[in-house]
Structures are given as C-alpha cells and as structure tokens.
Design a protein around this motif. Structure first.
Motif, short mmCIF file in Angstrom:
data_model
loop_
_atom_site.label_atom_id
_atom_site.label_comp_id
_atom_site.label_asym_id
_atom_site.label_seq_id
_atom_site.Cartn_x
_atom_site.Cartn_y
_atom_site.Cartn_z
N GLU A 123 84.66 -7.79 35.22
CA GLU A 123 84.70 -6.37 35.55
C GLU A 123 83.82 -5.62 34.56
N PRO A 124 83.00 -4.69 35.04
CA PRO A 124 82.05 -3.99 34.15
C PRO A 124 82.72 -3.33 32.95
N GLY A 125 83.77 -2.56 33.17
CA GLY A 125 84.43 -1.88 32.08
C GLY A 125 85.06 -2.83 31.08
N GLU A 126 85.53 -3.95 31.58
CA GLU A 126 86.17 -4.96 30.73
C GLU A 126 85.15 -5.55 29.76
N LEU A 127 84.02 -6.03 30.26
CA LEU A 127 83.04 -6.69 29.41
C LEU A 127 82.28 -5.70 28.54
N GLU A 137 75.19 3.09 32.38
CA GLU A 137 76.55 3.34 32.84
C GLU A 137 76.68 3.60 34.33
N SER A 138 75.60 3.98 35.00
CA SER A 138 75.76 4.48 36.37
C SER A 138 76.08 3.39 37.38
N ASP A 139 75.55 2.19 37.20
CA ASP A 139 75.76 1.13 38.18
C ASP A 139 75.81 -0.21 37.45
N ARG A 140 77.00 -0.80 37.37
CA ARG A 140 77.18 -2.07 36.68
C ARG A 140 77.81 -3.08 37.63
N ARG A 141 77.27 -4.30 37.61
CA ARG A 141 77.81 -5.38 38.44
C ARG A 141 77.95 -6.63 37.58
N VAL A 142 79.07 -7.30 37.72
CA VAL A 142 79.37 -8.48 36.89
C VAL A 142 79.82 -9.63 37.79
N ALA A 143 79.34 -10.82 37.49
CA ALA A 143 79.77 -12.02 38.20
C ALA A 143 80.17 -13.08 37.19
N ASP A 144 81.27 -13.75 37.46
CA ASP A 144 81.71 -14.85 36.61
C ASP A 144 80.82 -16.06 36.87
N ALA A 145 80.17 -16.57 35.83
CA ALA A 145 79.25 -17.70 35.96
C ALA A 145 79.75 -18.93 35.20
N THR A 146 81.05 -18.95 34.90
CA THR A 146 81.61 -20.04 34.09
C THR A 146 81.42 -21.39 34.75
#
Length: 224
Positions: A123-127, A137-146
């Motif tokens: 999650e953007p705010g989490e990381l 800050e305007s547009d953040r995208r996160v993907a788990d790559a583990t």
C-alpha cells in the motif's frame, strides 16, 4: 552527522528534511556498518549523504504523525540509519542517474524486526512511512514482488513502487530483510525505469555477505 537534523538527499534529486532532538550517534554505532558501503554497490556510484533518524523522523512522513509514532514505538523501533548513493553519468545529454537509498532500523527484539518485515503491505501510504525516502504524492502505485525475489534470506520482502505528479514520474524497487533485531532495506530507482528488482536484490545480497564476515552488530545470514 548530528542527529538533530537528518537531511536525506533521497530518490530523484528531491530533498527530505526532518529534525529531532538527541545526541549524535556514537562513532562505533553498528548501524553505520549495516547500510550500503562502496564495496556493496557497482563501481559507478558515489555516496551522497548519510545519517541517523529517529522514530519521530519516520513518523513525520505520515499524514498523522502522532498516530504513526505510536505505531512505530509499539512495533519496537528504536532508531535508524541511512545512506544514499547516486550513479555517475557521463556528459549531457544523459538519462537521469539511478539512485540508491539503504536503510537499517534497530528494534528491541529479533521477533519485532521479523514482524515488521512480515507485516509490510503493498500500500502506498504504508511503504512511504517505512523509509526515509521521498516520493511524489499525487499518484502512487505499489505491487508486491516478493515472489520474484531470489538470493536473499527466507522472509525477505520486495515491492515495486511507481509514483508521479505533474512534474515527475519515478519507479523504484524496494527490498527489506530482517537480520537479527535489525531491518535492512534497499531502495533503487530512477525516472526512466532502467532499474530492476534484481538490482536492489544484488545490492542487498552484497551488503549481507559483507556483514556475515563479521561486521559489528550483524547476525550472519545465509542466502537461500
């Protein structure tokens, strides 16, 4: 570096500044050894800045700093240290340099360090509030790559983070691993997405190999 003012020249040429009270870290602080050093990175990188940060410094990156401070203290976080690096580029015109931020956080116990990594969410705010880094800050995208991660100890986590605003778009890869009662992280990125998860993993692996040879404050970790 005096811990009263941690200045992180972090990802993509932006400056994040946070200040906190307290005395400067002791010269033999093991956290100094647990972030990237010259031998951990490719030859074409130069050190930018480094320093200590407090729970408050990290919490101040969150929208609700007070609530985040309580969460971090409850998680057992005590203190942290970072170093930032920048790729050396040739004469213009040239692509924006690749940037690296390495971070080590000290927890009260080994279990708390492992839990901190295990509970990281894509999650953007989490990381964005788990590292001394700057992101648009305007547009953040996160993907788990583990599931794409290889060559690091069991329990390591990896993420792809993309962020942009009207002025800049950045892509970076983050790797985090618990090492004893420490959490070590590597963030690698640029504006052209010339970086890969493998770049971050190789830096993290080199750092862990160096520490396994006896650097103070580290616990030996064997890569899987």
């Amino acid at each position: 570096m005096n811990s009263r003012c941690v200045v992180a020249a972090v990802i993509f040429g932006s400056i994040a500044v946070s200040c906190s009270g307290g005395e400067a870290a002791a010269p033999d602080n093991p956290l100094d050894q647990m972030v990237c050093r010259y031998e951990d990175l490719p030859e074409d990188y130069q050190a930018q800045t480094s320093g200590d940060f407090s729970v408050g410094d990290l919490a101040d990156l969150a929208p609700d700093a007070s609530a985040r401070r309580k969460e971090l203290r409850a998680a057992g976080l005590q203190t942290g240290h970072f170093s930032s690096w920048r790729q050396v580029v040739g004469d213009p015109p040239f692509d924006p340099p690749i940037e690296v931020v390495c971070q080590a956080m000290q927890f009260e116990t080994q279990d708390q360090a492992r839990q901190f990594v295990n509970t990281m969410r894509a999650e953007p705010g989490e990381l964005a509030t788990r590292a001394i880094t700057w992101l648009p800050e305007s547009d953040r995208r996160v993907a788990d790559a583990t599931d794409q991660l290889a060559g690091l100890p069991e329990g390591a986590r990896a993420f792809r983070i993309e962020a942009e605003d009207e002025q800049v778009r950045v892509v970076l890869y983050a790797v985090a691993v618990a090492n004893g009662r420490y959490v070590q992280s590597v963030y690698v990125g640029d504006r052209k997405e010339h970086t890969t998860l493998g770049d971050a993993a190789r830096i993290a692996s080199a750092m862990l190999r160096r520490l396994s040879k006896g650097a103070p404050g580290a616990s030996p970790l064997a890569a899987r």
